[in-house]
Every structure is written in C-alpha cells, then in structure tokens.
Design an enzyme around this catalytic site. Structure first.
Site, short mmCIF file in Angstrom:
data_model
loop_
_atom_site.label_atom_id
_atom_site.label_comp_id
_atom_site.label_asym_id
_atom_site.label_seq_id
_atom_site.Cartn_x
_atom_site.Cartn_y
_atom_site.Cartn_z
N THR A 90 0.60 -1.03 0.08
CA THR A 90 0.19 -0.43 -0.43
C THR A 90 0.77 0.90 -0.09
OG1 THR A 90 -1.38 1.80 1.18
CG2 THR A 90 -0.21 -0.05 2.49
N ASP A 91 0.76 2.40 -0.32
CA ASP A 91 1.40 3.90 -0.50
C ASP A 91 0.87 4.32 1.11
OD1 ASP A 91 -1.29 4.71 -0.08
OD2 ASP A 91 -1.71 5.82 -1.49
N TYR A 116 -1.71 -0.71 10.58
CA TYR A 116 -1.78 -1.23 9.82
C TYR A 116 -0.84 -0.51 9.01
CZ TYR A 116 -3.52 -1.42 4.92
OH TYR A 116 -2.80 -1.79 3.47
N LYS A 169 2.68 -3.41 7.29
CA LYS A 169 2.75 -3.22 6.24
C LYS A 169 3.95 -3.00 5.57
CE LYS A 169 0.30 -4.86 2.67
NZ LYS A 169 -0.25 -5.77 2.09
P1 NAD Z 1 -9.30 -7.57 1.93
O1 NAD Z 1 -9.54 -7.57 3.61
O2 NAD Z 1 -10.67 -7.12 1.12
O3 NAD Z 1 -9.10 -8.68 1.94
C1 NAD Z 1 -8.28 -9.22 2.60
C2 NAD Z 1 -8.83 -10.67 2.38
O4 NAD Z 1 -7.10 -12.11 3.12
C3 NAD Z 1 -9.86 -11.15 2.98
O5 NAD Z 1 -10.28 -12.51 1.97
C4 NAD Z 1 -8.73 -12.52 4.24
O6 NAD Z 1 -10.25 -13.82 4.26
C5 NAD Z 1 -8.01 -13.17 3.69
N1 NAD Z 1 -6.93 -13.00 4.79
C6 NAD Z 1 -6.81 -12.55 5.95
N2 NAD Z 1 -5.51 -13.03 7.01
C7 NAD Z 1 -5.14 -14.02 6.12
C8 NAD Z 1 -4.77 -14.82 7.14
N3 NAD Z 1 -3.75 -15.04 7.53
N4 NAD Z 1 -3.93 -16.50 6.13
C9 NAD Z 1 -5.11 -16.49 4.69
N5 NAD Z 1 -6.16 -15.52 4.46
C10 NAD Z 1 -6.04 -14.16 4.97
O7 NAD Z 1 -8.44 -6.17 1.81
P2 NAD Z 1 -8.17 -5.71 0.65
O8 NAD Z 1 -8.71 -4.92 -0.04
O9 NAD Z 1 -8.27 -6.60 -1.14
O10 NAD Z 1 -6.73 -5.66 0.26
C11 NAD Z 1 -5.41 -6.90 0.18
C12 NAD Z 1 -4.34 -6.07 -0.64
O11 NAD Z 1 -4.04 -5.57 -1.24
C13 NAD Z 1 -3.10 -6.33 0.83
O12 NAD Z 1 -2.48 -6.44 0.92
C14 NAD Z 1 -4.07 -5.14 1.48
O13 NAD Z 1 -2.57 -4.27 2.32
C15 NAD Z 1 -3.03 -4.74 -0.28
N6 NAD Z 1 -4.19 -3.08 -1.09
C16 NAD Z 1 -5.45 -2.59 -0.66
C17 NAD Z 1 -5.11 -1.14 -0.69
C18 NAD Z 1 -7.41 -0.99 0.16
O14 NAD Z 1 -7.03 0.16 -0.88
N7 NAD Z 1 -7.60 -1.79 0.08
C19 NAD Z 1 -4.79 -0.75 -1.43
C20 NAD Z 1 -3.54 -1.03 -1.55
C21 NAD Z 1 -3.06 -2.35 -1.24
#
Ligand code: NAD
Ligand code: TYD
Length: 347
Positions: free
Chosen positions: A131-132, A156, A160
């Site tokens: 993430t940023d 959080y 990360k």
């Molecule tokens: P989300 O919370 O919608 O999904 C996370 C998924 O990971 C879920 O399906 C959950 O069941 C699974 N999970 C959590 N802990 C787990 C574990 N210990 N073992 C196995 N599975 C597990 O999150 P998202 O928004 O889809 O984000 C996905 C990734 O992208 C993350 O790494 C997040 O940091 C990164 N990210 C998200 C955003 C955003 O705006 N949502 C932006 C940049 C980066």
C-alpha cells in the site's frame, strides 16, 4: 507456459479481481487461492469462476507453516501473488496484534516456505502487494515515489511496512526473487462495506447517516480496482525482479468531496435528492493521515500501465454494481460486521 500460482487473499476485495482476471485470461495457468475467509473474505466474490478447471481453493491461514508447506508440495507452486492481509486501518487501531500476526508473521511464513522450497537462485517470483500508506502522509503538492522514505503512522501501515521490509531483506540477503507494488486506495465491486466508498453507498441506499471523520478534509488518491488488477497482471509478467512499482490513478480527492460525489450519483440513480444531508461529521480517527498521493510515473514509463477510468467513470460502474447486487450487500452486512459497525460511530 504452465504456471502454478499461489494467490493469497483471493476471496477478498482486490484478490477476487486478481483471481478472476488470471482464471479467465490465462486458462493455461493453475491458480491456487489460499484464504482464511475472515469477515472480509467471501467465496461469493468468486462464484462465477469457482468451477473452472484451473482454479483451486484452500481455506487456511498464511501463517500456518505446515499447511503452506503442503500447498507448495501438492501444487508445485512456482509463483506467489501475496494479497492476504488484515486491511482496515480502524480495526488495526483496536486490535494491532491481529495485524502483526496476519501481515508480518504470515508474510514471513510465506517467504520462509518459498525460500526453503525454491532455494535462493530459483526462477520463480514472490510478488508482494502493498500500500502507499507505508510512506505516511505527504503535503500538497508532493507525490510518493518509489524512493520516498517509509514513515508508517497507523498500526495497519506499520505492519505492511514491516512486511515490505522483510520481502526486500529476503531479496537482499538470499537473492530471493521478489517484486513489490505499493498502490493507492482502491474502490469498486466486492469491497467490504466498512471502507469509505461502499459504506457510503450502503448508507445512502438505506438512508443512514454517512460518518465523515473530522471535517472530511483528508485526501486520498483513488484507483478503480480493475485497474489495480491490470497493473498486478502486468507487474507479475513484466516487472523486474527486486524492483518496486507505485500504482495510482492520480485521482486525489478530499473525503467530503468524494462523499458528495457519491451522493450526487446515488441521487441520480435512485431518483432522489439531497442525500448529502445524511453526512454526519464524527470524531476523527486517531492519528488520521492527512494526505496520500501517488506518482505512478515509473510503471507508466517502464511497463506502459495507466488507469482505464477516472474517478467519476469508475464510481458510476461501482454504484451500478452495488445497486444490482443487493443480495451480496445484505449478506456481507449481516452478522459480525453489523456488530462492529454499530460500535464505530453510533452512540
Ligand atoms: P480485504 O480485507 O478485502 O481482503 C483480505 C483477504 O485476505 C480476505 O479474503 C481475508 O479472508 C484474507 N486473509 C486475511 N488474513 C489472512 C490470513 N492470515 N491467512 C489467509 N488469508 C487471510 O483486503 P483488500 O482490500 O482486498 O487488500 C488486499 C491487499 O491489498 C492487502 O495486502 C492490502 O494491504 C493491499 N492494498 C489494499 C488497498 C485497498 O485500498 N484496499 C490498497 C493498496 C494495497
Ligand atoms: P478507508 O476507506 O478506511 O481507507 P484508508 O483509511 O485505508 O485510507 O478510509 C478512507 C478515508 O475515509 C480515510 O481518510 C478515512 C475516511 N473515513 C471516513 O471519513 N468515514 C468512515 O466511515 C470511514 C470508514 C473512513
């Protein structure tokens, strides 16, 4: 070429878009989706592709060493796209340890297993999605580049940042093949309605107050989730090992302006007026980062990626999807989420 790819967190918001894209676009690949199915993970997100021959789902924790070793052996895993994480800043404030377990220890367990199974000079790839928010907050008109120093401010983003550091440390120490991308805030279909955009859509639909933290002055840089999935596809295939790529759509909006945009689009779609009267200014998030803004110049110059839609276009698509998928919305907003949601701002 046949690729066996472990995608973690594939039942979550972004992960489900990545899984769908890979399943449909690359039928020659085998995709193994490892997901714990926390409150944020939902197999309904993947209903349309779940019976594909090249898709396998495993329910489990990325921190479970035995399970992860078994998956690597059983499916001959050569590539990892790692998205599984605890992802909501507000939850990280009330339960930081859960974020350290999932995001730091879980990532290190995946790295250890891959290093052990592959060896250092292996010709595969460990692609870590980040993430940023690891860069902290930046004053206008500044932009985060890949060289911006890490300065995470929430539990959080600290978790990360820590996982990013471990991924780079494995590359530096063991010559382990990694690539990292850091993306701005995503919005789009299948996002759990605790995050600002779907929360707002759901509350407007149900005529509930829209909680805006502080004065709504904080700025986020928004990207449509399918554009993120396209960038992940490109980096997975064309990214240079050891490199980091920032991903963002150059859509910086103050929260209040974004909320008002969503109100306008919802009013148009539902033939209503004045949904912005639902805005309720509530106590600010502790340590709330003022502004995120991404310079996505490197991925554009080096890999040719750019977003396909701007915020207004992406928001229309997103709102249409939520209005056409009431069952999904009703299902995910029942149960555990409701308890958390009530605790957040209603008193
Ligand atoms: P989300 O919370 O919608 O999904 C996370 C998924 O990971 C879920 O399906 C959950 O069941 C699974 N999970 C959590 N802990 C787990 C574990 N210990 N073992 C196995 N599975 C597990 O999150 P998202 O928004 O889809 O984000 C996905 C990734 O992208 C993350 O790494 C997040 O940091 C990164 N990210 C998200 C955003 C955003 O705006 N949502 C932006 C940049 C980066
Ligand atoms: P969020 O969607 O939680 O993403 P992040 O914290 O990772 O950026 O929040 C986006 C912005 O919206 C952030 O500045 C916090 C703010 N916000 C609200 O004002 N009200 C809310 O109910 C939520 C969930 C977020």
């Amino acid at each position: 070429m046949k690729k066996h790819i472990l995608i973690t967190g594939g039942a979550g918001f972004i992960g489900s878009h990545v899984v769908r894209r890979f399943i449909l676009k690359y039928p020659q690949y085998q995709v193994i989706n490892l997901d714990k199915l926390t409150y944020a993970g939902n197999l309904e997100n993947l209903k349309d592709i779940e019976s594909s021959d090249n898709y396998h789902f495993v329910k489990g924790d990325i921190g479970d060493a035995e399970l992860v070793r078994d998956i690597f052996d059983r499916y001959s895993i050569r590539y990892v796209i790692h998205l599984a994480a605890e992802s909501h800043v507000d939850r990280s404030i009330t339960d930081p340890l859960a974020f350290i377990k999932a995001n730091v220890l879980g990532t290190v367990n995946l790295l250890n297993t891959a290093l052990d199974k592959w060896g250092p000079s292996f010709n595969g790839l460990f692609y870590h999605i980040s993430t940023d928010e690891v860069y902290g907050s930046i004053k206008a008109p500044g932009l985060f580049t890949e060289d911006t120093s890490y300065d995470p401010k929430s539990p959080y983003s600290a978790s990360k940042a820590s996982s990013d550091h471990f991924v780079r440390a494995y590359h530096n120490t063991y010559k382990f093949p990694v690539v990292i991308s850091n993306c701005s805030n995503n919005y789009g279909p299948f996002q759990f309605p605790e995050k600002l955009v779907p929360l707002c859509i759901n509350n407007i639909k149900n005529q509930l107050p829209i909680p805006v933290y502080g004065q709504g002055e904080n700025v986020r840089d928004w990207l449509f989730v399918e554009d993120h999935a396209a960038a992940i596809d490109l980096i997975f295939h064309k990214g240079v090992v050891g490199e980091t790529y920032n991903i963002g759509g150059n859509n910086q909006w103050k929260n209040l302006d974004l909320v008002k945009l969503i109100c306008r689009v919802m009013d148009k779609k539902l033939r209503r007026s004045n949904s912005d009267k639902l805005v309720k200014f509530v106590t600010d998030r502790p340590g709330h980062d003022a502004r995120y803004a991404i310079d996505a110049g490197k991925i554009y110059r080096e890999l040719g990626w750019q977003p396909s839609v701007d915020l207004e276009q992406g928001m229309e698509k997103t709102i249409d999807w939520y209005l056409n998928n009431e069952d999904w919305l009703n299902h995910v907003t029942s149960g555990e989420y409701q308890q958390y949601y009530r605790g957040q701002y209603q008193s």
